[in-house]
Design an enzyme around this catalytic site. Structure first.
Site, mmCIF file in Angstrom:
data_model
loop_
_atom_site.group_PDB
_atom_site.id
_atom_site.type_symbol
_atom_site.label_atom_id
_atom_site.label_comp_id
_atom_site.label_asym_id
_atom_site.label_seq_id
_atom_site.Cartn_x
_atom_site.Cartn_y
_atom_site.Cartn_z
ATOM 1 N N SER A 1 77.704 13.586 -65.660
ATOM 2 C CA SER A 1 78.616 15.238 -65.870
ATOM 3 C C SER A 1 80.088 15.213 -66.387
ATOM 4 O O SER A 1 80.359 14.496 -67.590
ATOM 5 C CB SER A 1 78.496 16.650 -65.091
ATOM 6 O OG SER A 1 77.959 17.450 -66.047
ATOM 7 N N HIS A 2 80.475 16.677 -65.889
ATOM 8 C CA HIS A 2 82.046 16.135 -66.494
ATOM 9 C C HIS A 2 82.792 15.987 -65.283
ATOM 10 O O HIS A 2 84.308 15.497 -65.559
ATOM 11 C CB HIS A 2 82.349 18.039 -66.017
ATOM 12 C CG HIS A 2 81.978 18.213 -64.642
ATOM 13 N ND1 HIS A 2 80.628 18.796 -64.007
ATOM 14 C CD2 HIS A 2 82.857 18.804 -62.710
ATOM 15 C CE1 HIS A 2 80.330 18.300 -63.227
ATOM 16 N NE2 HIS A 2 81.661 18.437 -62.281
ATOM 17 N N ASP B 1 80.927 20.284 -72.327
ATOM 18 C CA ASP B 1 81.937 18.548 -71.184
ATOM 19 C C ASP B 1 80.866 17.387 -71.565
ATOM 20 O O ASP B 1 80.575 16.706 -72.583
ATOM 21 C CB ASP B 1 81.407 19.353 -69.201
ATOM 22 C CG ASP B 1 79.739 18.608 -69.565
ATOM 23 O OD1 ASP B 1 78.788 19.579 -70.571
ATOM 24 O OD2 ASP B 1 79.444 19.057 -68.261
ATOM 25 N N ASP C 1 78.080 15.646 -70.620
ATOM 26 C CA ASP C 1 76.519 15.348 -71.222
ATOM 27 C C ASP C 1 76.634 16.495 -71.660
ATOM 28 O O ASP C 1 75.235 16.281 -72.239
ATOM 29 C CB ASP C 1 76.501 14.866 -70.167
ATOM 30 C CG ASP C 1 75.971 16.258 -68.752
ATOM 31 O OD1 ASP C 1 77.279 16.909 -68.658
ATOM 32 O OD2 ASP C 1 75.241 16.400 -68.742
ATOM 33 N N ASP D 1 75.725 20.054 -71.127
ATOM 34 C CA ASP D 1 75.450 21.256 -70.820
ATOM 35 C C ASP D 1 76.075 21.924 -70.293
ATOM 36 O O ASP D 1 75.626 23.433 -70.299
ATOM 37 C CB ASP D 1 74.814 20.658 -69.130
ATOM 38 C CG ASP D 1 75.176 19.770 -68.123
ATOM 39 O OD1 ASP D 1 76.855 19.945 -68.853
ATOM 40 O OD2 ASP D 1 74.222 19.415 -67.182
ATOM 41 N N ARG D 2 77.151 22.008 -70.179
ATOM 42 C CA ARG D 2 78.791 23.492 -70.053
ATOM 43 C C ARG D 2 79.374 23.782 -71.294
ATOM 44 O O ARG D 2 79.262 23.324 -72.424
ATOM 45 C CB ARG D 2 79.820 22.504 -68.960
ATOM 46 C CG ARG D 2 78.894 22.696 -67.557
ATOM 47 C CD ARG D 2 80.359 21.533 -66.807
ATOM 48 N NE ARG D 2 79.561 21.754 -65.300
ATOM 49 C CZ ARG D 2 80.695 21.957 -64.398
ATOM 50 N NH1 ARG D 2 81.632 21.963 -64.576
ATOM 51 N NH2 ARG D 2 80.257 21.258 -63.015
ATOM 52 N N LYS E 1 71.060 23.728 -68.619
ATOM 53 C CA LYS E 1 72.521 24.429 -69.651
ATOM 54 C C LYS E 1 72.458 23.730 -70.663
ATOM 55 O O LYS E 1 72.472 22.151 -71.209
ATOM 56 C CB LYS E 1 72.903 24.422 -68.009
ATOM 57 C CG LYS E 1 73.613 23.547 -67.809
ATOM 58 C CD LYS E 1 75.015 23.905 -66.658
ATOM 59 C CE LYS E 1 75.711 22.791 -65.553
ATOM 60 N NZ LYS E 1 74.444 22.638 -65.053
HETATM 61 C C1 G1P Z 1 78.471 21.587 -59.598
HETATM 62 C C2 G1P Z 1 78.642 22.661 -59.904
HETATM 63 C C3 G1P Z 1 77.180 23.977 -60.224
HETATM 64 C C4 G1P Z 1 76.291 22.910 -61.343
HETATM 65 C C5 G1P Z 1 76.084 21.389 -61.115
HETATM 66 C C6 G1P Z 1 76.141 20.173 -62.200
HETATM 67 O O1 G1P Z 1 78.095 21.329 -58.454
HETATM 68 O O2 G1P Z 1 79.557 24.003 -59.089
HETATM 69 O O3 G1P Z 1 77.461 24.806 -60.227
HETATM 70 O O4 G1P Z 1 75.216 23.109 -61.659
HETATM 71 O O5 G1P Z 1 77.932 20.663 -60.729
HETATM 72 O O6 G1P Z 1 76.624 21.011 -63.074
HETATM 73 P P1 G1P Z 1 78.879 21.227 -56.890
HETATM 74 O O7 G1P Z 1 80.189 19.742 -57.216
HETATM 75 O O8 G1P Z 1 79.707 22.760 -57.466
HETATM 76 O O9 G1P Z 1 77.634 21.079 -56.628
HETATM 77 ZN ZN ZN Z 2 77.274 18.029 -67.928
#
Ligand code: G1P
Ligand code: ZN
Length: 542
Positions: free
Chosen positions: A112-113, A276, A278, A280-281, A375
């Site tokens: 992801s990010h 981000d 991938d 989704d954000r 998302k």
């Molecule tokens: C974080 C975000 C959460 C999101 C997840 C995946 O998770 O807070 O809302 O769904 O990334 O993108 P966390 O690191 O808080 O467990």
């Molecule tokens: Zn992501």
């Protein structure tokens, strides 16, 4: 030839908030990725001959693990795999592809990010046939299997050419390399009024989209520049890179500061957004105004009927527990139900499948709808553009109108990253121990109304998820939530979520830090953040 390879279980393969995430060097250990993928397959049933979708966000190690996954899918008896060209599929596009092709499920390779590169992060998550992240029952089964696994199945076949569209075979399994963008872009055209958005852009509205050298570059270029006619250069950092250009592909004000600066400059475009790693954000910034993700969810819900896909109205709205309660006020005004789920998109799937909700969102820059089961960053951008095109107002005017009607939920999240796990655990344990005695007490002038460790019962299947974050609610609607991240790869990350509600006739233009100052002080007084973490300041405020 199918090969059975002996292996030894690893003890650290517990899927977190969103799949298994580790440093690349952890994933690169012999058998590590294979063990996890086999554990996924061993936790599933009746997939012989069926289709699996495979793709990732293009980060370092993506192509290697895609080759591994293709061979293992063939050896385990899948009938076909659909693979995004170049190994690329954004998370929402993968979700759509699973649904469109009625695939059995999908493997999405992404952290992801989180940053990418040889010394950074990698991840694998499994999505089920509805296109959404595997629910806890499956991730628990996968984790249990990782602890006992002693063999995996693969094939001794050459690498598949990931860059050429079309069909090949690995063993008896068909491998189809597909364009990662077109189906997804077509889906977006069915949801939104592209004609109205095109006309708005043609009449001079200027956009800027920062793809952060991550997966959304090709998607945003196709949709915004090719299909909607935005000027070339609207998409910046549009080439996906294995290390995201050395940056965190996290669309927040810290990591997308260039976009923020552009949007605050005198000649700023009208609308700015970022996504981000991938895809989704989403981050939404109007000229001179940052829209918090929590406010964005509420605003999208209040205005969704302006887009064709949602013209009939919404069935309900769901938000993760730490997300601000702004969306609840919209739900109340619309007379539709609001749901509060634990953090992580996997909890929205059953609500969407049951038709109980249409829109979902998280404070962590995630918003989406029932069009897929993830998302979706570009979806949020397009819904915003559709709303702007219909209302003909600026982002700032729309936000101020919203607050004037519903009141404002001042909101911030303070992250303390990479703190020693022992200290973070001790902080949470100490808070948990005090929960029963807190109600009625006063901290920094705020009186605690209720305090609990959030537990959730899924209304569709009755499954219960406990220990999902500590909530402290004060008289008057303010809140502090404490939870530990489930996506980090080093030490612990403490997230402190702060929220204060200001009614519509109150002061709506405070600086956020000022509005939240008493809550920030109360969080320290309640949790002893400095004593437990050694930190006096958060690393990231979003
Ligand atoms: C974080 C975000 C959460 C999101 C997840 C995946 O998770 O807070 O809302 O769904 O990334 O993108 P966390 O690191 O808080 O467990
Ligand atoms: Zn992501």
């Amino acid at each position: 030839m199918i090969q059975t390879v002996e292996t030894i279980a690893f003890d650290d393969q517990k899927p977190g908030t969103s799949g298994l995430r580790k440093k690349v060097r952890v994933f690169a250990q012999p058998h590590y990725a294979q063990n996890f993928i086999q554990s996924v397959f061993d936790s599933l049933s009746d997939f012989a001959g069926k289709t699996l979708v495979i793709g990732g966000d293009g980060r370092y190690f993506n192509r290697d693990v895609i080759q591994v996954a293709i061979r293992m899918a063939a050896a385990n008896g899948f009938g076909a795999v659909l693979v995004g060209r170049g190994g690329i599929l954004s998370t929402p596009a993968a979700s759509h592809m699973i649904r469109l092709h009625h695939a059995y499920g999908g493997l999405i390779l992404s952290a992801s990010h989180n940053p990418g590169g040889p010394d950074e992060d990698f991840g694998i998550k499994y999505n089920i046939g509805n296109g959404g992240p595997a629910p806890e029952a499956i991730t628990d089964a996968i984790f249990a299997r990782t602890k006992t696994i002693d063999r995996y199945l693969t094939m001794d076949t050459p690498d598949v050419d990931l860059d050429r569209d079309g069909d090949t075979r690995v063993g008896t399994m068909r491998v189809r390399i597909v364009d990662p963008v077109t189906d997804y872009a077509d889906l977006m055209e069915t949801l939104f009024d592209f004609g109205a958005i095109r006309a708005m852009i043609a009449s001079g509205t200027r956009l800027s989209f920062d793809a952060m050298h991550a997966v959304t570059g090709p998607y945003a270029t196709e949709i915004l520049e090719c299909r909607l006619g935005a000027a070339p250069g609207t998409v910046v950092n549009g080439t996906p890179l294995p290390d995201f250009g050395g940056h965190h592909p996290d669309p927040n004000l810290v990591h997308a500061h260039e976009l923020h600066a552009r949007m605050m400059a005198p000649d700023a475009p009208d609308f700015g957004a970022a996504s981000d790693g991938d895809g989704d954000r989403n981050l939404i910034i109007g000229r001179d105004i940052f829209v918090t993700p929590s406010d964005s969810l509420a605003l999208l819900a209040a205005n969704a009927h302006l887009a064709p896909a949602y013209a009939k109205g919404l069935a309900g709205i769901a938000r993760s527990m730490p997300t601000s309660q702004a969306a609840d006020r919209v739900a109340a005004a619309l007379g539709i139900p609001a749901y509060e789920t634990p953090t992580g998109w996997k909890f929205f799937g059953t609500l969407l499948d049951a038709g109980l909700v249409t829109l979902c969102g998280e404070e962590s820059a995630g918003t989406g709808s029932d069009h897929v089961r993830e998302k979706d960053g570009l979806w949020a951008v397009l819904l915003w553009l559709n709303i702007l095109a219909v209302r003909g107002q600026s982002v700032a005017d729309i936000v101020h109108d919203h607050w004037a009607r519903h009141g404002r939920n001042y909101y911030a999240r303070h992250d303390y990253e990479g703190v020693p796990t022992a200290g973070a655990d001790a902080l949470m344990a100490a808070l948990r121990a005090r929960l029963v005695t807190l109600p009625g007490t006063t901290v920094e002038g705020l009186t605690v109304a209720t305090a609990d460790d959030f537990a959730y019962t899924d209304p569709t299947d009755g499954s219960v998820s406990r220990n999902q974050g500590i909530r402290i609610l004060f008289d008057g609607g303010s809140r502090i939530v404490f939870r530990l991240s489930g996506t980090g790869t080093e030490g612990a990350t403490l997230r402190v979520y702060l929220e204060r509600y200001e009614p519509a006739d109150g002061t709506l233009d405070h600086a956020v830090a000022d509005a939240l100052a008493p809550l920030i002080a109360a969080a320290e007084a309640l949790a002893g953040i400095t004593a437990h973490t050694g930190r006096t300041e958060p690393d990231v405020i979003t």
